[in-house]
Scaffold this active site. Structure first.
Site, PDB file in Angstrom:
ATOM      1  N   CYS A  67      39.004  30.673  46.746  1.00  0.00           N
ATOM      2  CA  CYS A  67      39.109  29.661  45.691  1.00  0.00           C
ATOM      3  C   CYS A  67      38.621  30.176  44.336  1.00  0.00           C
ATOM      4  CB  CYS A  67      38.339  28.404  46.083  1.00  0.00           C
ATOM      5  SG  CYS A  67      36.686  28.698  46.710  1.00  0.00           S
ATOM      6  N   HIS A  98      35.479  24.581  40.444  1.00  0.00           N
ATOM      7  CA  HIS A  98      34.717  25.797  40.159  1.00  0.00           C
ATOM      8  C   HIS A  98      34.840  26.119  38.665  1.00  0.00           C
ATOM      9  CE1 HIS A  98      34.217  26.174  44.315  1.00  0.00           C
ATOM     10  NE2 HIS A  98      34.930  27.241  44.598  1.00  0.00           N
TER      11      HIS A  98
END
Lengths: 369, 369, 369, 369
Positions: free
Chosen positions: A156, A258
């Site tokens: 990710c 993120h």
């Protein structure tokens, strides 16, 4: 799309965090129909709604709630043209290999085969061209395969990074070095994942294996494929223009999204200005959109002008999390340019990437009919 | 210490976040006695306990609770040998200047005079030698001063950075460049400071003016003082070995404790190894401890071996927040070495630094008797 | 205290959350000396610092760091006059029974024996008189015991409740009903305990078994002991004045400190006024303090006057968490009086209560020499 | 609906938290068209996107971004058939009165007129019948009004409470007493609202004025309207069956969604069983849905069977926050029945209620054409 409606798909690891996200995204997919769910033996045989600890903000899709879960054995998935895997790494190795051997097309979120020299590691907005490795993967398999293959998407945190880097290399040529500090959401660790006692009012400046993944995967994804004299293809790991990547990964008390602070140095001198970089990012149009992938974001990269954006809570759900947000593009006193990138780790950072990869594979005819 | 007991001190901005921290730290100080409190006109005339919105985890010290607050006028502080200022920047400029003119020794946390060419900017574990600028500050003042001066300490995020950098330069010589990404606690913004709607489940990748402060202050602190032919002293801003500093500053949902990911490149080739860096950091012994400053930390830098430390919630209160913690010392693929540093922004990053600075000034005789 | 210094104690479950708190509190205890540590077989044989995932804000006490951990077998603890147990419920049943059979005095935090008709359930600021049940516990044991016994303290949320209730019953006579809504900290669930994905930006309005514990334990603790015609003693469960208790328990994103909103109805008509209640709470002086227990709080109940207190983050560490804080005492439109109580669930709600219980037992001579 | 499309509406306080929510909800409304925006003089004259600090997770609707903001003067809103007010209480009093005097229909979220004896206080899923007070409000105004009126909706925490209470009274007859403990989200305090230093890792057991609002508003909303001999109508404050309400209000670190623990006692003996209560709640169908209000929830009350639901993070966005969730329906040892209710404080607790009220008013012909 004539090939579209009615493509049966299966989901492995269906009760996990990534599996739940697959189900949420696929329930209304214009082409794909959820046909089979796989999970651990202790869930097998139960209706999905009973086996799962559902943590999504929308209810379990009614079409899935009563489906009976299977064990992750290929025989239960033989009517699926595509199998999405959200399996944990400790289970993914054997199961995905067995599914490939059974001539199934496996789109995996696990790390197990990312470093395999014949398995493409594809961020769909960046390097779908790497699907050209699949024929060789089939040919070298013993026995040789006709339809089966494994295709993985990236970690990710890597995904959020390589999308803007790809946009920059496309416009300005090779990047020489990249230094990244990440601030990663807890959902990246799955469920139960990070204990609350470890992360409330806290930062954990370490995620096991994460920095190595970012440093290695970035090279494979941004690199090309070279063909040897023997006709064998190899991922070149960005070897024509060596690229140094240094990552520092932190877990932060954020649920989804993120955030990464990125500094880059270009090979080209003088380097582009911040304004040129902003324009190149905003103009980046991946092939996936042009090809007509229904899950591709309209804007691969949103460039923010406000000084305090992107922020995970405000920007992570834009376009259903399928693009990335970039902001604070400015000069770096040490390298050339620095900026902040935000990506939704459970969408483009995981399930959404797998789904767009599958859409591309269908459109390119890589998935057998 | 004969000079010690019974030194009267005043606190400006006593009801604010930094002021409260000063009071907590000074209530039991072996030398300093809280003699006068200054705050805004709307607090003046009230007992401290009534005027303050106390937010510390320990109660208001009984000796302070009933003290009547003054306006910030020098006449009320003329019996104080030392005045600590936790004033906001919009008030600090005029008030601190007036106090200096009134022959008071002002130890300020505000940013207003940090860039003044005759005001030392001192992190007490790093550059107390910069107090040598004070005679010139007094001499050039109009009218000339005998005892008054202003001495500032650094921005909280700068402080955490320069302590390990000073340790490294002391052992390995000049650093050429530093790239920092900070994850800064909400208490750094004072009270009411950051709205909860902005920071819960979120990261704000921007703190106004913070990156410029880190990039500029670091040069002043780590630099030396040069003397011109005319006998005038100047801060050299690390000019003998130009140092490039690039900072990316983020606000994170942590109450106290700034975490910083730092990458450095040394001038010296080959650079030191991670193990040499660890040893140099652990061995760093500032003068303040040797001189006998009661508030100096026993260990200026704690070097952690566990891979997931330092963490703000676990490490910020060690030694009452007067030292810094460093961990994850390892090679950087882009520069030479990278590591994580944690500092308590309200202790060594603010009030504690001012107090140690004052202790050093007493010991060096810089503060008039 | 002649009996004091040098009493060897052991700690079971030493690596767990409660065990770590025991170690922190006992490292500087004036009487008790940590002599032996017990944990699971996988920790046994290792030095403590190596086996534990230490999560306390102060470092591991040096005197404990190198102690070798034992398995939880009585033979390793035979030199301990007192054994504190922070074992998980699934292990505590058998181990605590075996330790008692081996003539050891066990002070347990586990729930296993709280409902045992011969085991006292003691909140040390409330019902130390229940230690009078211990001789009968020994006498009815097969074989009869001389020194061994089990004494438990209450569930963390019960402890915070019964201290003010005891103060009120002492002054105003029996309470008829109590309605409580709790907001409980994550540390109450141990480690790893509550997954961060379950509690960040969230409330979980359910804690398994907790409401039943509060409703039942309150009756045992606030009730008396009656003696039958056969000389056998029984806990009367507050039967002389039936008390109805209704609890609603919630998990909230707070690290330490349980907050409880409490409404009570007194038997006495008219009921006391809020001001009378405040005075009764503030005046409450448990025997433990008068007896000279070193860990007893100076103020069992702090009564706050500010309308927005107590708050867990500001008030949980007062007196090292050994007392409770009460605020917002006011009339209830449905019952008589309502108020807010805050208790530190890992201190008075767990380890501190066990330790004070042991101190009382030493002073009363219940613990054999 | 012939009356529908093309109804111009204005929004006062358009840049605030509630104003932003109004804009998000109205941008796609099938009937209402945002025609004019009002805010403070410092925002007036600017395009909306420039004046607002937008905090919603979806972008500013393009149709609104460039609208020029007006001062809150009635002349700018004369083409609006409906005016929604999200003004702060300190501005709302005068402005809303002036708008009413200018013959505008004002749907207010502010507290200022909730206690006015001629202003209906309406939770649209509960007491739309109270709109029958509007003709009297107009008639008694000086000068008498033809179209202008003020209609308020309830405080966010009251709204979540009265919906299930109304369902219970409808089925089981009058409730005698209700005891509520709330855990309220930070968004209920607006922006900047709650400082992060006050609420991270904390509970604040006090919200100024909130308990009084809940205790008073509940009576007005659940009560009826009586007509005196003089033909004058009065809100009866549930006087035919006196109802006692006791509320304890807490602020918790949750972004959106108020959770309330509720205990009720019915007049009817024996009281209904938990299962009867669950059925009555699930079956509750407000008039607003039957009337065809486009913003009314399909399910006014979702009844959860899992023991740990509702939870704010998982359940607050169901049906776009227009209904409420109830769970844990069980017996109360002190009153009769207790349960947990969750409502989205910015949707059904604020803007959504105003909008449904306006929809009802349009359908009933209360809003002039």
């Amino acid at each position: 799309m004539q090939d579209g409606p009615g493509i049966n798909v299966g989901i492995l690891g269906a009760t996990g965090t990534v599996g739940q996200r697959f189900i949420t995204l696929l329930a209304d997919h214009p082409w794909f129909v959820i046909h089979a769910l796989g999970a651990s033996p202790k869930s097998a045989g139960k209706p999905y709604a009973e086996a799962v600890a559902w943590k999504q903000p929308t209810p379990i899709p009614p079409s899935v709630a009563d489906m009976i879960i299977y064990e992750c054995q290929a025989e239960h998935f033989k009517d699926c043209r595509i199998v999405f895997s959200g399996l944990d790494a400790d289970a993914a190795g054997d199961i995905e290999a067995a599914f490939r051997s059974a001539e199934l097309a496996v789109f995996s979120n696990s790390k197990n085969y990312r470093r395999d020299p014949h398995v493409p590691l594809i961020v769909p907005l960046v390097n779908p061209a790497h699907m050209s490795m699949i024929p060789q993967q089939r040919a070298l398999h013993d026995p040789q395969l006709k339809k089966g293959f494994i295709l993985t998407n990236a970690n990710c945190s890597t995904t959020g990074l390589v999308i803007p880097l790809a946009a920059l290399e496309k416009t300005f040529g090779p990047i020489e070095c990249v230094l990244i500090t990440t601030m990663q959401a807890i959902s990246g660790a799955g469920y139960p994942g990070v204990p609350s006692l470890d992360i409330m009012d806290n930062i954990v400046p370490y995620i096991s294996g994460e920095e190595e993944k970012m440093e290695w995967e970035t090279l494979k994804i941004l690199g090309g494929i070279t063909e040897g004299d023997d006709g064998l293809k190899t991922f070149d790991m960005h070897a024509r223009h060596p690229l140094r990547v240094s990552a520092s990964c932190n877990r932060v008390p954020v649920i989804d999204g993120h955030t990464e602070c990125v500094s880059v140095r270009f090979a080209r001198r003088p380097p582009p200005s911040p304004q040129q970089v902003r324009e190149a990012l905003a103009a980046f149009t991946p092939d996936a959109l042009a090809m007509g992938c229904p899950s591709a974001p309209r804007h691969a990269i949103i460039v923010h002008e406000q000084p305090d954006r992107p922020q995970p809570r405000l920007d992570r759900y834009f376009q259903n999390g399928s693009g990335v947000s970039v902001g604070r593009v400015r000069q770096c006193q040490v390298l050339d340019i620095k900026f902040v990138v935000l990506s939704n780790n459970v969408s483009i950072g995981a399930a959404t990437s797998s789904i767009i990869n599958a859409e591309i594979a269908v459109l390119k005819g890589v998935v057998g009919s």
